[in-house]
Design an enzyme around this catalytic site. Sequence first.
Site, PDB file in Angstrom:
ATOM      1  N   GLU A 246    -134.942 -10.298  -5.456  1.00 11.49           N
ATOM      2  CA  GLU A 246    -135.180  -9.682  -4.146  1.00 11.49           C
ATOM      3  C   GLU A 246    -136.063 -10.613  -3.318  1.00 11.49           C
ATOM      4  OE1 GLU A 246    -136.558  -5.613  -4.233  1.00 11.49           O
ATOM      5  OE2 GLU A 246    -137.800  -5.921  -2.442  1.00 11.49           O
ATOM      6  N   GLU A 251    -142.111  -7.191   5.563  1.00  7.87           N
ATOM      7  CA  GLU A 251    -142.572  -5.846   5.275  1.00  7.87           C
ATOM      8  C   GLU A 251    -143.890  -5.656   6.012  1.00  7.87           C
ATOM      9  OE1 GLU A 251    -141.529  -4.063   1.108  1.00  7.87           O
ATOM     10  OE2 GLU A 251    -142.321  -6.080   0.808  1.00  7.87           O
TER      11      GLU A 251
END
Length: 358
Positions: A246, A251
Amino acid sequence: MKMINLVNRAGVFTLILLFVFQSCSSSNDAGEDIPTNAAPTNLSVQVDVVGKTAENPNGDGSGKVKLTISASNATQYKVLINNELKESTSGDFTYEFTASGTSSYPVLVSAYNGSKFISTSTTVNIFVARKVIWSDEFNVDGAPDASKWGYDLGNGNGWGNNELQYYTNRSENVKIEGGLLKITAIKENYQGSQYTSTRMLTKGKFSFKYGRAEVRAKLPVGGGTWPAFWLLGANIDTVPWPGCGEIDILESVGNNPNVIHSSLHSPGRSGNTPDTKTTTAPNSTTEFHIYAAEWSAESIKFFVDDNLFYTYKNSSTTPFNNNFFVIINFAMGGNFGGAVDPNFKSATYEVDYVRVYN
């Protein structure tokens, strides 16, 4: 951004051994008029870079090269170029490099007749211009383009992070309006969850290996908000997370505004991964910023507004050498999003575009 990729002598020698082994294991499929006991000789290789000039010695940016190979008594040729094995009976073919930047590549050539062969090597310097290979500019009002995006729906048992939202594809939660993708998280009782939002992804529609992925976005406001832009291994159905890998490009959490996190998750480095860095994006909820990652076999570099703030050293032992697909989502609460402001009613994550380059 240019990248120089030089292969050392040990690497070239290893490739030569592999190449010769593969050449020797092949059978003679052509040139039956040439005696099989005649070993190839006089092997010559000419590599022409398309668009090469005095001003552009490494080509016109197309990444294309033309190879002309000849040898006496040869019935077939094999070329190892950019770690790809190509075969030709005529000795003439073209190849197109796709990794952007200026790089130097070894070219290993073998001419053979039956089990007898002769080999040589050369090097080509090539420039590949950066170009968009996939994008969504979100210029058509309404629902997102179904040929580009699918959805993860439901509460996903908290999606592994104790998140609070129920993901939908309703227009209340996701729509394109005024040239922007708008993902809205809403406080409402829905299918047993306290909040709704959207998670959209290109799985099964688009994936890529290496290149640059970027989003231009304005982040939502409010404690407990958790917008993200990330890549996930396309082999996740056969190699479960975190084995598939990932790459979190963006974020951010509303409880700590203007702080941008970029992280990588892989076996033994899931959850609180040590492969993470932060930077700041001033006014991230009132202004658009560009969040990007440049990914190669050697590294993954993370940028905000083209300012590099984190470089991860990639290698053949990581999961980050396969195809990945794109995800945009807006979560609420959870292990990372934290406590939701009790006065929260709704917030919108606005995206101007998503682009993927070679």
